[in-house]
Motif scaffolding. Structure first.
Motif, PDB file in Angstrom:
ATOM      1  N   LEU A 372      -6.590   8.723  -9.893  1.00 34.33           N
ATOM      2  CA  LEU A 372      -7.403   8.902  -8.686  1.00 34.33           C
ATOM      3  C   LEU A 372      -7.332   7.618  -7.857  1.00 34.33           C
ATOM      4  O   LEU A 372      -7.719   6.553  -8.314  1.00 34.33           O
ATOM      5  CB  LEU A 372      -8.862   9.186  -9.065  1.00 34.33           C
ATOM      6  CG  LEU A 372      -9.863   9.114  -7.911  1.00 34.33           C
ATOM      7  CD1 LEU A 372      -9.650  10.268  -6.945  1.00 34.33           C
ATOM      8  CD2 LEU A 372     -11.286   9.108  -8.419  1.00 34.33           C
ATOM      9  N   VAL A 374      -7.553   6.007  -3.648  1.00 31.48           N
ATOM     10  CA  VAL A 374      -7.661   6.107  -2.189  1.00 31.48           C
ATOM     11  C   VAL A 374      -7.152   4.783  -1.638  1.00 31.48           C
ATOM     12  O   VAL A 374      -7.499   3.720  -2.167  1.00 31.48           O
ATOM     13  CB  VAL A 374      -9.127   6.350  -1.759  1.00 31.48           C
ATOM     14  CG1 VAL A 374      -9.258   6.293  -0.237  1.00 31.48           C
ATOM     15  CG2 VAL A 374      -9.626   7.687  -2.284  1.00 31.48           C
ATOM     16  N   GLY A 380     -14.197   4.452   1.032  1.00 32.87           N
ATOM     17  CA  GLY A 380     -15.579   4.469   1.510  1.00 32.87           C
ATOM     18  C   GLY A 380     -15.835   5.499   2.599  1.00 32.87           C
ATOM     19  O   GLY A 380     -16.886   5.512   3.215  1.00 32.87           O
ATOM     20  N   GLY A 382     -15.329   8.887   1.983  1.00 37.36           N
ATOM     21  CA  GLY A 382     -15.508  10.199   1.359  1.00 37.36           C
ATOM     22  C   GLY A 382     -14.225  10.855   0.874  1.00 37.36           C
ATOM     23  O   GLY A 382     -14.252  11.973   0.377  1.00 37.36           O
ATOM     24  N   GLY A 384     -12.272   9.902  -1.640  1.00 39.46           N
ATOM     25  CA  GLY A 384     -12.303   9.950  -3.101  1.00 39.46           C
ATOM     26  C   GLY A 384     -13.022  11.219  -3.546  1.00 39.46           C
ATOM     27  O   GLY A 384     -12.576  11.964  -4.423  1.00 39.46           O
ATOM     28  N   GLU A 385     -14.125  11.454  -2.870  1.00 43.57           N
ATOM     29  CA  GLU A 385     -14.942  12.619  -3.195  1.00 43.57           C
ATOM     30  C   GLU A 385     -14.214  13.929  -2.880  1.00 43.57           C
ATOM     31  O   GLU A 385     -14.280  14.892  -3.634  1.00 43.57           O
ATOM     32  CB  GLU A 385     -16.201  12.504  -2.362  1.00 43.57           C
ATOM     33  CG  GLU A 385     -17.201  13.539  -2.684  1.00 43.57           C
ATOM     34  CD  GLU A 385     -18.582  12.940  -2.801  1.00 43.57           C
ATOM     35  OE1 GLU A 385     -18.747  11.714  -2.652  1.00 43.57           O
ATOM     36  OE2 GLU A 385     -19.475  13.723  -3.062  1.00 43.57           O
ATOM     37  N   THR A 410     -14.289   1.863 -12.962  1.00 46.62           N
ATOM     38  CA  THR A 410     -14.872   2.675 -11.894  1.00 46.62           C
ATOM     39  C   THR A 410     -16.000   3.575 -12.421  1.00 46.62           C
ATOM     40  O   THR A 410     -16.275   4.631 -11.868  1.00 46.62           O
ATOM     41  CB  THR A 410     -13.750   3.503 -11.219  1.00 46.62           C
ATOM     42  OG1 THR A 410     -12.584   2.688 -11.136  1.00 46.62           O
ATOM     43  CG2 THR A 410     -14.100   3.940  -9.825  1.00 46.62           C
ATOM     44  N   TRP A 413     -18.823   4.932 -10.030  1.00 46.62           N
ATOM     45  CA  TRP A 413     -18.401   5.952  -9.056  1.00 46.62           C
ATOM     46  C   TRP A 413     -18.463   7.335  -9.708  1.00 46.62           C
ATOM     47  O   TRP A 413     -18.937   8.294  -9.124  1.00 46.62           O
ATOM     48  CB  TRP A 413     -16.982   5.626  -8.563  1.00 46.62           C
ATOM     49  CG  TRP A 413     -16.584   6.396  -7.351  1.00 46.62           C
ATOM     50  CD1 TRP A 413     -16.819   6.052  -6.056  1.00 46.62           C
ATOM     51  CD2 TRP A 413     -15.909   7.658  -7.308  1.00 46.62           C
ATOM     52  NE1 TRP A 413     -16.329   7.002  -5.210  1.00 46.62           N
ATOM     53  CE2 TRP A 413     -15.760   8.003  -5.948  1.00 46.62           C
ATOM     54  CE3 TRP A 413     -15.414   8.531  -8.288  1.00 46.62           C
ATOM     55  CZ2 TRP A 413     -15.137   9.172  -5.534  1.00 46.62           C
ATOM     56  CZ3 TRP A 413     -14.792   9.698  -7.870  1.00 46.62           C
ATOM     57  CH2 TRP A 413     -14.659  10.013  -6.519  1.00 46.62           C
TER      58      TRP A 413
END
Ligand SMILES: CC(C)(COP(=O)(O)OP(=O)(O)OC[C@H]1O[C@@H](n2cnc3c(N)ncnc32)[C@H](O)[C@@H]1OP(=O)(O)O)[C@@H](O)C(=O)NCCC(=O)NCCS
Length: 450
Positions: A372, A374, A380, A382, A384-385, A410, A413
């Motif tokens: 995972l 980014v 920061g 969104g 990643g989400e 991580t 998170w």
């Protein structure tokens, strides 16, 4: 006050804070099916709307009145007639609709006026303003069926609604519109809400409905293995809609979905289908990470998709710096080439700026989310989400119950997104054999079923 209460209340309240900040100043159009009122849910919905408004959200509330109009028709011994999924409004039905709308407006305004001490409405001063904000035109004759006083939205008075919202008031709309000749037309709540949301370019359109949302396998019956799909990208929603039969009644999957898709295509970034039967569903959808119903989301600004062989170079470029600093385990080009179909990526103008892979372990009904990443310049925001959600969707589609990650840095998170730490012994046998006991990665698991 018990210490346990402090320990649960304070972290819980803080966990909601990012959502409160995120939604302040935003505009939500909330469409409430008439069935919600008929089944006695009005007061709890009103309490939740008052709370949402008090946290700085501008609310336009559209109410439906299908069951109430039908009740009036029954009382008059007149049959309710529908065609093409729409009411045929003759003189009697128009009368009934006007009576039902009048009564519902009173009920809704009364509910917003409550303020008894020790209730959620204490201290809430919600001004509700209704008005002739919608211009309508007749549906006319379709396939030989004369819809008489049934209408369609012709124009929304955007400036009028915005001015009213700026006064700090909530706008309440009934499914009625008026023509320049002064005629009244019976509209559908869904069309009014969708048109208003598009005209205002609202941040959210929320349908409070008799259905819980759209299931992962929409045509199969509800079951533990067929939960509600919490997030449908617009493209997937359009595809699904094309595969569904044309909706005849509100409980058909395509019924609300078609309006969500229309709103998203019209510039409303997020539209939701949530059940009014669940107490507090509005709060759960808006202020909790996973939500409760289905959200259709427009991802046109960038493309979130599964990776292909052409993306290998881009993926390597993205993850390399994190392999170098030890955040990620090293993967060779050959390895990524072999596994590229396991990757999901976010691409913008030909550049990949987020990725993650899913390695399923079907025998243990779980899967590993790996790599995972980014890109640093877009962290920061969104992404990643978003990529996590996509991996969750893929895992659900494979029939997995959970996903897990191995991480050394991580943890927080993942914890914030519903993962819980487990012992490395928890890992599926096949994964345990490959586990690097020296790296001492922590294992976090997220259950996927509600
Ligand atoms: C972890 C990562 C994927 C998150 O991506 P993102 O797009 O920045 O994430 P989102 O925008 O969805 O979330 C951002 C939030 O996560 C927080 N965050 C970012 N990295 C974090 C970390 N290592 N630990 C805890 N929180 C973190 C940010 O502070 C931000 O919090 P806020 O919303 O309260 O401001 C990204 O930071 C990344 O690529 N990191 C390097 C690679 C990595 O660690 N991968 C995981 C390997 S197991």
């Amino acid at each position: 006050m018990s210490a346990v209460f402090n320990f649960t209340f304070v972290p819980w309240f803080r966990s909601v804070a990012p959502y409160i900040h995120m939604h302040r100043g935003k505009t939500f159009v909330v469409a409430m099916a008439g069935e919600a009122i008929a089944t006695g849910k009005l007061h709890s919905i009103v309490q939740d709307l008052a709370l949402i408004q008090s946290m700085g959200v501008k609310v336009v509330l559209v109410h439906g009145f299908r069951p109430q109009v039908n009740e009036q028709l029954r009382a008059k011994g007149h049959e309710a007639r529908y065609s093409h999924g729409m009411r045929i409004t003759d003189e009697v039905a128009l009368d009934c609709a006007q009576e039902a709308a009048g009564q519902l407006r009173y009920e809704i305004e009364a509910a917003f006026s409550q303020g008894l001490p020790n209730t959620p409405m204490a201290g809430a001063t919600v001004r509700v303003i209704s008005g002739n904000f919608i211009t309508a035109r007749p549906v006319g004759v379709v396939d030989g069926v004369d819809f008489q006083h049934s209408g369609l939205v012709r124009k929304v008075d955007v400036a009028g609604i915005l001015r009213t919202l700026d006064l700090g008031a909530m706008v309440l709309l009934s499914p009625f519109g008026f023509s320049p000749t002064g005629e009244a037309f019976n509209l559908t709540m869904e069309e009014v809400a969708t048109s208003v949301a598009i005209a205002l370019q609202a941040d959210k359109l929320v349908f409070l409905t008799e259905i819980p949302g759209v299931r992962v396998k929409p045509l199969e019956p509800e079951s533990e293995d067929n939960p509600i799909d919490t997030e449908l990208p617009l493209a997937a929603a359009e595809q699904l809609l094309a595969s569904l039969p044309s909706p005849q009644q509100p409980t058909d999957t395509a019924f609300y979905l078609q309006h969500c898709v229309k709103a998203c295509k019209g510039g409303v970034e997020r539209s939701h289908i949530i059940p009014f039967a669940t107490d507090g569903s509005l709060l759960l959808e808006v202020y909790v990470h996973d939500g409760i119903g289905t959200m259709v989301i427009d991802e046109k600004l960038e493309s979130l998709r599964e990776a292909t062989a052409d993306d290998v170079g881009g993926i390597l470029q993205l993850i390399e710096p994190f392999e170098k600093d030890g955040t990620l385990v090293k993967r060779s080009r050959t390895e990524i080439e072999r596994d590229v179909s396991n990757y999901s990526i976010i691409e913008h103008d030909g550049v990949i700026f987020a990725c993650a892979a899913l390695y399923p372990y079907p025998e243990a009904r779980t899967g590993e989310m790996a790599a995972l990443t980014v890109s640093p310049q877009s962290q920061g925001q969104g992404d990643g989400e978003k990529i996590l959600k996509r991996v969750e969707q893929r895992a659900r589609a494979m029939g997995l119950d959970s996903i897990f990650v191995l991480t050394t840095r991580t943890m927080h998170w993942f914890q914030k997104r519903g993962f819980v730490q487990v012992d490395a012994e928890w890992l599926p046998e096949a994964r345990k054999k490959k586990y690097n006991w020296d790296r001492r990665s922590m294992v976090f698991v997220k259950k996927l079923l509600p």
